[in-house]
Each structure stands twice: as C-alpha cells, then as structure tokens.
Design an enzyme around this catalytic site. Structure first.
Site, PDB file in Angstrom:
ATOM      1  N   ASN A  10       2.324  -5.892  -2.790  1.00  0.00           N
ATOM      2  CA  ASN A  10       1.153  -6.768  -2.868  1.00  0.00           C
ATOM      3  C   ASN A  10       0.218  -6.778  -1.809  1.00  0.00           C
ATOM      4  O   ASN A  10       0.664  -7.149  -0.668  1.00  0.00           O
ATOM      5  CB  ASN A  10       1.745  -8.174  -3.194  1.00  0.00           C
ATOM      6  CG  ASN A  10       0.833  -9.278  -2.939  1.00  0.00           C
ATOM      7  OD1 ASN A  10      -0.256  -9.068  -3.244  1.00  0.00           O
ATOM      8  ND2 ASN A  10       1.234 -10.665  -2.766  1.00  0.00           N
ATOM      9  N   LYS A  12      -2.650  -8.082  -1.346  1.00  0.00           N
ATOM     10  CA  LYS A  12      -3.277  -9.151  -0.820  1.00  0.00           C
ATOM     11  C   LYS A  12      -4.974  -8.878  -0.439  1.00  0.00           C
ATOM     12  O   LYS A  12      -5.313  -7.925  -0.964  1.00  0.00           O
ATOM     13  CB  LYS A  12      -2.684 -10.052   0.213  1.00  0.00           C
ATOM     14  CG  LYS A  12      -1.221 -10.303   0.226  1.00  0.00           C
ATOM     15  CD  LYS A  12      -0.725 -11.037   1.170  1.00  0.00           C
ATOM     16  CE  LYS A  12       0.958 -11.228   0.780  1.00  0.00           C
ATOM     17  NZ  LYS A  12       1.631 -12.560   1.341  1.00  0.00           N
ATOM     18  N   HIS A  95       1.091 -16.346  -7.775  1.00  0.00           N
ATOM     19  CA  HIS A  95       1.751 -15.907  -6.046  1.00  0.00           C
ATOM     20  C   HIS A  95       1.393 -17.383  -5.575  1.00  0.00           C
ATOM     21  O   HIS A  95       0.329 -18.379  -5.499  1.00  0.00           O
ATOM     22  CB  HIS A  95       0.790 -15.149  -5.699  1.00  0.00           C
ATOM     23  CG  HIS A  95       1.493 -14.643  -4.150  1.00  0.00           C
ATOM     24  ND1 HIS A  95       1.117 -15.242  -3.096  1.00  0.00           N
ATOM     25  CD2 HIS A  95       2.379 -13.579  -3.802  1.00  0.00           C
ATOM     26  CE1 HIS A  95       1.718 -14.770  -1.906  1.00  0.00           C
ATOM     27  NE2 HIS A  95       2.571 -13.726  -2.395  1.00  0.00           N
ATOM     28  N   GLU A  97       0.159 -18.041  -2.514  1.00  0.00           N
ATOM     29  CA  GLU A  97      -1.153 -18.137  -1.903  1.00  0.00           C
ATOM     30  C   GLU A  97      -2.052 -18.774  -2.859  1.00  0.00           C
ATOM     31  O   GLU A  97      -2.988 -19.460  -2.628  1.00  0.00           O
ATOM     32  CB  GLU A  97      -1.288 -16.844  -1.207  1.00  0.00           C
ATOM     33  CG  GLU A  97      -0.653 -16.749   0.046  1.00  0.00           C
ATOM     34  CD  GLU A  97      -0.496 -14.974   0.214  1.00  0.00           C
ATOM     35  OE1 GLU A  97      -1.074 -14.227  -0.229  1.00  0.00           O
ATOM     36  OE2 GLU A  97       0.614 -14.808   1.018  1.00  0.00           O
ATOM     37  N   GLU A 167       9.973 -15.816  -4.252  1.00  0.00           N
ATOM     38  CA  GLU A 167       9.546 -15.706  -2.761  1.00  0.00           C
ATOM     39  C   GLU A 167       9.558 -17.113  -2.224  1.00  0.00           C
ATOM     40  O   GLU A 167       8.580 -17.855  -2.382  1.00  0.00           O
ATOM     41  CB  GLU A 167       8.074 -15.101  -3.093  1.00  0.00           C
ATOM     42  CG  GLU A 167       7.838 -13.760  -3.688  1.00  0.00           C
ATOM     43  CD  GLU A 167       6.584 -12.955  -3.187  1.00  0.00           C
ATOM     44  OE1 GLU A 167       6.548 -12.030  -2.787  1.00  0.00           O
ATOM     45  OE2 GLU A 167       5.555 -13.806  -3.396  1.00  0.00           O
ATOM     46  N   GLY A 173       5.127 -13.551   4.776  1.00  0.00           N
ATOM     47  CA  GLY A 173       4.355 -13.112   6.044  1.00  0.00           C
ATOM     48  C   GLY A 173       4.912 -13.840   7.433  1.00  0.00           C
ATOM     49  O   GLY A 173       4.076 -13.820   8.406  1.00  0.00           O
ATOM     50  N   SER A 213       8.823 -11.116   3.507  1.00  0.00           N
ATOM     51  CA  SER A 213       9.232 -10.466   4.671  1.00  0.00           C
ATOM     52  C   SER A 213      10.199  -9.322   4.347  1.00  0.00           C
ATOM     53  O   SER A 213      11.018  -8.896   5.019  1.00  0.00           O
ATOM     54  CB  SER A 213       9.662 -11.212   5.590  1.00  0.00           C
ATOM     55  OG  SER A 213       8.583 -12.063   6.194  1.00  0.00           O
TER      56      SER A 213
HETATM   57  P1  PGA Z   1       5.324 -10.480   2.718  1.00  0.00           P
HETATM   58  O1  PGA Z   1       4.428 -11.206   1.265  1.00  0.00           O
HETATM   59  O2  PGA Z   1       6.307  -9.344   2.404  1.00  0.00           O
HETATM   60  O3  PGA Z   1       4.249 -10.039   3.809  1.00  0.00           O
HETATM   61  O4  PGA Z   1       6.377 -11.534   3.396  1.00  0.00           O
HETATM   62  C1  PGA Z   1       5.410 -11.160   0.299  1.00  0.00           C
HETATM   63  C2  PGA Z   1       4.328 -11.600  -0.655  1.00  0.00           C
HETATM   64  O5  PGA Z   1       3.677 -12.674  -0.437  1.00  0.00           O
HETATM   65  O6  PGA Z   1       4.075 -10.901  -1.824  1.00  0.00           O
END
Ligand code: PGA
Length: 249
Positions: A10, A12, A95, A97, A167, A173, A213
């Site tokens: 992903n 982003k 997601h 976000e 998630e 993140g 992560s």
């Molecule tokens: P990350 O993001 O691996 O940077 O924690 C995962 C995601 O938001 O899909």
C-alpha cells in the site's frame, strides 16, 4: 484447498509517476515469486505507469480507493469503470487513514465493496481497532461490526474471493507490529465472523491479511499463522525489503 497468500503493498500518498516507475524497476526482480499473489496498490495517477513498468512480471496492480457511483458529478473521485478499463483487479477499501481523514464509514465502505464486486474488482477491505479499543477489551466487537456491515449484501460466492486486511491502527506506521499471537487471534476471529455470516466453506476460502508495520523480519512468523494469508504492507513496500517480505519463506 490451501489459500494462496496475497502480499500487497500500500503505497499511500507516496511516489510521483516517475519515482513509481523507478521503484517498480528496482523491485521487479526482487518480488518474483509465483507461489503468492503480489499486488502493488498505488496512487491513481501511478496506476498506468506502474502497469507499463510491471509488464511481463508477476506484479498485479491495485488502487488505493474508488468511489461507489458509476460516473457523474463527483469531482476528484475515481470510478470502478476507470479502474477496470486499465486492467485493475484489486482495490483497497476502508483503510483506517481514509476512515480517519476522509470520513469513510462502515456504510460507505460497504457501498464501495458492493460496487467493486459488481465490476469484478477484488476488494481488500480493511478493518482494525484503535489502541483505546484494544485496552477497553472491545477489539473483536469493533472488528466484527466493521466486517459485518462492510460485507452486507455480498454473496457467499463473492465473499470467497474477497480479501480482508486486519490492520490494528496502533500498529500502522508506528514500527509497532502486533505480536504474531495478537494478529493470529484477530484474523481467526474475523474468519469465525465470516463463517457466521456465510458458512464454513466461505470462511475457509476468504483471504485475511495482517497489516501494520510488517517488515522483512516479522513477515515469516506472521504469514506462518493458520489464519493469516499474507500482508498489507505500507512503509516496507517502498523499499527493497518488500522483496524479502514477498519471499518470506
Ligand atoms: P505500515 O502501513 O506497514 O507502514 O504500517 C500498513 C498500512 O497502512 O497498510
């Protein structure tokens, strides 16, 4: 039948089209692995250049979002037909976000999931709890609601092809990966929830990813869990590490 692992990046809001092409050229040889589905979910403007750059490789290209209407006066949105017209097969929906910054709800996610299926696009539907919810002991209640509402009206045959990404928000993140036990426990709970909504066959077929992560060190343990069928990877998907994650065995 064993479920094929699906490991998706992903991206982003990262990578201009020219940076995207360079990254695909770097990653292409590193992510070769026919045993797993490898999907790069990229910003809309990167989809076409990434597809071009990925030609002849095992990389499949997905979108990070999509609107639930067919077409019309929705300035700034991307329609399902726009995605399928260029060959997109996957779309990340709901997601955290997007829920946090763009007011997406279980209901809008559900509309998008239904629309994706209508167009033959496989949704990667995201769910996950906050740290507060985990500490309150309501993780599974919250996730069950996200899954149940998100899948409303989806048929068993469609659900069998869907991907759900678990998630935990506190792990995204932050560098804080959930422990394999925590990740497995919730992914198992999601599978049980799918069995309740549909049946055992659907629960056995649906693919459930862990995200938050994931890195080259944690991938192997996570993906070895009985109910974890791969990962949704943010930060580490933008680095050569993604090759190690895809080739976790
Ligand atoms: P990350 O993001 O691996 O940077 O924690 C995962 C995601 O938001 O899909």
């Amino acid at each position: 039948m064993a479920r094929k692992k699906i490991i998706a990046g992903n991206w982003k809001m990262n990578m201009t089209p020219s940076e995207a092409v360079a990254l695909v050229n770097t990653l292409k040889p590193l992510v070769a692995n026919d045993d797993v589905d490898v999907v790069f979910c990229v910003p809309a403007i990167d989809i076409i250049p990434v597809m071009e750059a990925a030609k002849g490789s095992n990389i499949q290209v997905g979108a990070e979002n999509m609107y639930y209407e067919e077409k019309g006066a929705y300035t700034g949105e991307i329609s399902p037909a726009m995605l399928t017209d260029v060959g997109v097969k996957y779309v990340v929906l709901g997601h955290s976000e997007r829920r946090q910054y763009f007011a997406e709800t279980n209901e809008t996610v559900n509309k998008k999931v239904l629309k994706a299926f209508e167009h033959g696009i496989t949704p990667i539907m995201c769910c996950g709890e906050t740290l507060e919810q985990r500490e309150q002991g309501v993780t599974m209640d919250f996730i069950r609601q996200q899954v149940k509402v998100g899948m409303l009206g989806v048929t068993a045959d469609q659900a069998k092809t869907a991907v759900i990404a678990y998630e935990p928000i506190w792990a995204i993140g932050t560098g804080k990966t959930a422990t394999t036990e925590q990740a497995q426990e919730v992914c198992k709970g999601i599978r049980e929830c799918v069995a309740e909504i549909y049946d055992d066959a659907t629960a056995a077929a649906i693919r459930i990813q862990y995200g938050g992560s994931v890195n080259a060190k944690t991938a192997a343990d996570l993906f070895a869990q009985a109910d974890i069928d791969g990962g949704l990877v943010g930060g580490a998907a933008l680095k050569p590490d993604f090759g190690q994650i895809v080739n976790y065995k």
